[in-house]
Design an enzyme around this catalytic site. Structure first.
Site, PDB file in Angstrom:
ATOM      1  N   THR A 194       0.552  -1.443   0.085  1.00 55.95           N
ATOM      2  CA  THR A 194      -0.026   0.065  -0.032  1.00 55.95           C
ATOM      3  C   THR A 194       1.008   1.184   0.146  1.00 55.95           C
ATOM      4  O   THR A 194       1.845   1.408   0.770  1.00 55.95           O
ATOM      5  CB  THR A 194      -0.843   0.021   1.302  1.00 55.95           C
ATOM      6  OG1 THR A 194      -1.990  -0.906   1.038  1.00 55.95           O
ATOM      7  CG2 THR A 194      -1.569   1.464   1.416  1.00 55.95           C
ATOM      8  N   ARG A 222     -14.312  -7.167   0.548  1.00 59.57           N
ATOM      9  CA  ARG A 222     -13.160  -6.817   1.765  1.00 59.57           C
ATOM     10  C   ARG A 222     -12.770  -5.447   1.643  1.00 59.57           C
ATOM     11  O   ARG A 222     -12.108  -4.905   0.693  1.00 59.57           O
ATOM     12  CB  ARG A 222     -12.241  -7.754   2.056  1.00 59.57           C
ATOM     13  CG  ARG A 222     -11.221  -7.678   3.051  1.00 59.57           C
ATOM     14  CD  ARG A 222      -9.780  -6.787   2.742  1.00 59.57           C
ATOM     15  NE  ARG A 222      -8.941  -6.951   3.741  1.00 59.57           N
ATOM     16  CZ  ARG A 222      -7.786  -6.271   3.662  1.00 59.57           C
ATOM     17  NH1 ARG A 222      -7.553  -5.318   2.325  1.00 59.57           N
ATOM     18  NH2 ARG A 222      -6.996  -6.120   4.715  1.00 59.57           N
ATOM     19  N   VAL A 223     -12.775  -4.740   2.646  1.00 56.80           N
ATOM     20  CA  VAL A 223     -12.100  -3.512   2.717  1.00 56.80           C
ATOM     21  C   VAL A 223     -11.286  -3.416   3.897  1.00 56.80           C
ATOM     22  O   VAL A 223     -11.396  -4.118   5.064  1.00 56.80           O
ATOM     23  CB  VAL A 223     -13.225  -2.445   3.001  1.00 56.80           C
ATOM     24  CG1 VAL A 223     -12.530  -1.007   3.354  1.00 56.80           C
ATOM     25  CG2 VAL A 223     -14.296  -2.348   2.091  1.00 56.80           C
TER      26      VAL A 223
HETATM   27  N1  ASP Z   1      -3.152  -2.272   4.510  1.00 59.58           N
HETATM   28  C1  ASP Z   1      -3.485  -2.889   3.316  1.00 59.58           C
HETATM   29  C2  ASP Z   1      -4.860  -3.691   3.359  1.00 59.58           C
HETATM   30  O1  ASP Z   1      -5.005  -4.281   4.431  1.00 59.58           O
HETATM   31  C3  ASP Z   1      -2.564  -4.009   2.624  1.00 59.58           C
HETATM   32  C4  ASP Z   1      -1.256  -3.161   2.380  1.00 59.58           C
HETATM   33  O2  ASP Z   1      -0.605  -2.756   3.171  1.00 59.58           O
HETATM   34  O3  ASP Z   1      -0.781  -3.614   1.232  1.00 59.58           O
HETATM   35  O4  ASP Z   1      -5.563  -3.690   2.616  1.00 59.58           O
END
Ligand code: ASP
Length: 333
Positions: A194, A222-223
């Site tokens: 992310t 899913r979120v």
């Molecule tokens: N935090 C993000 C999620 O749970 C995943 C990520 O950090 O890439 O969707």
């Protein structure tokens, strides 16, 4: 430098990572972002910050930059969910606590800019799914099919071989013991990445943005934490700003970035605040925490920054008048 390149350099002992440094004196403008992919993101944001632009414009521009790259973890080239559909989450927050977010958005290239429109043109904070897409189209964002990046395509095909349709939140853990565990698949492909960035502009105002395709092969619908204000991003212009990457469910459970900012309000440095939030996650379930990765990244009103992660492997990028570096995060386990 992309992440694969970063891995290659690391294995040759030629890492571009600098020693961790803490910046005691005030520095602004400054932008910090998650992962080594943040270097290019910071450069896009820096164009605005260095011309005395506003932090909210800088973080949007930084996020748009990586959304355009169609890499494996952000934007239309990102990892799909279990059904093979790319669904995008993003948010933005400015110095007035204005905020906007989209979740489960499909076929739109720039979710962060849709989030900004939600912030500026609606009385709401979050739009999801079809409603978010409809709003985007009404606001001039063209519909565009997702195009899995090579990394995402490869990883998805691999995952399909053994896929079980159960809501496992810790799909990161294919490789537990490698140097970047647990963020990489066996072939070195990152499985979550992310982009979260926070910036302090020349006027002393803070903003942040996050954009992601979320956890690889998640259950459709899913979120994660990324578009949730107070979980994946929080900005308080009196105190500081924070963002996160990792297993979103764990971040949501503790309202992670809000917690980090509140710890900074109590007088902790950004690094101490991130560490306390990580400890909160680990304390809840120390056994499970050994199999999870979460990293927090924070910036305070003085331009001091810091990060902390559960495990080794989280890195972040910093751009200011005096720095343009990737830093390894400290870690608990
Ligand atoms: N935090 C993000 C999620 O749970 C995943 C990520 O950090 O890439 O969707």
């Amino acid at each position: 430098m992309n992440r694969k390149k970063f891995l290659q350099l690391s294995s040759l002992g030629l890492s571009a990572v600098s020693l961790p440094s803490f910046s005691p004196s005030a520095q602004k403008p400054i932008v910090i972002s998650t992962w080594d992919s943040g270097m290019a993101v910071n450069a896009a944001a820096w164009d605005i910050l260095s011309a005395n632009g506003k932090s909210v414009d800088a973080v949007e521009e930084g996020a748009r930059h990586i959304e355009n790259e169609l890499n494996c973890c952000v934007g239309l080239g990102g990892y799909p969910d279990r059904d093979g559909i790319v669904t995008l989450d993003a948010c933005i927050m400015d110095e007035h606590a204005n905020c906007g977010a989209v979740a489960g958005l499909e076929q739109i290239r720039h979710p962060v800019s849709v989030a900004r429109k939600v912030m500026e043109k609606t009385p709401h904070v979050i739009l999801v799914g079809n409603g978010a897409q409809q709003f985007a189209i009404e606001n001039g964002f063209p519909k565009e099919p997702a195009k899995l990046s090579d990394d995402a395509e490869h990883a998805y095909r691999d995952w399909l071989k053994k896929s079980t349709y159960s809501p496992v939140i810790n799909i990161e853990n294919k490789k537990q013991n490698g140097p970047f565990a647990p963020n990489f698949f066996d072939d070195g492909t990152p499985n979550h990445d992310t982009m979260g960035l926070v910036a302090l502009d020349a006027s002393g105002d803070l903003s942040g943005a996050v954009t992601t395709s979320g956890m690889a092969f998640k259950v459709h619908g899913r979120v994660g934490d990324s578009p949730i204000i107070g979980a994946g991003l929080f900005v308080d212009n009196e105190v500081g700003a924070a963002t996160s990457s990792g297993v979103g469910e764990e971040v949501i459970r503790i309202c992670g970035t809000h917690l980090v900012v509140e710890f900074m309000r109590q007088g902790m440095s950004p690094e101490q605040a991130c560490k306390k939030a990580v400890e909160r996650i680990v304390k809840r379930d120390p056994v499970k925490a050994k199999t999870l990765q979460v990293g927090f990244l924070a910036l305070n009103k003085k331009g001091q920054y810091g990060a902390y992660a559960i495990q080794k492997g989280f890195v972040y990028s910093v751009r200011s008048g005096s720095e343009n570096k990737i830093h390894p995060s400290k870690f608990l386990i």
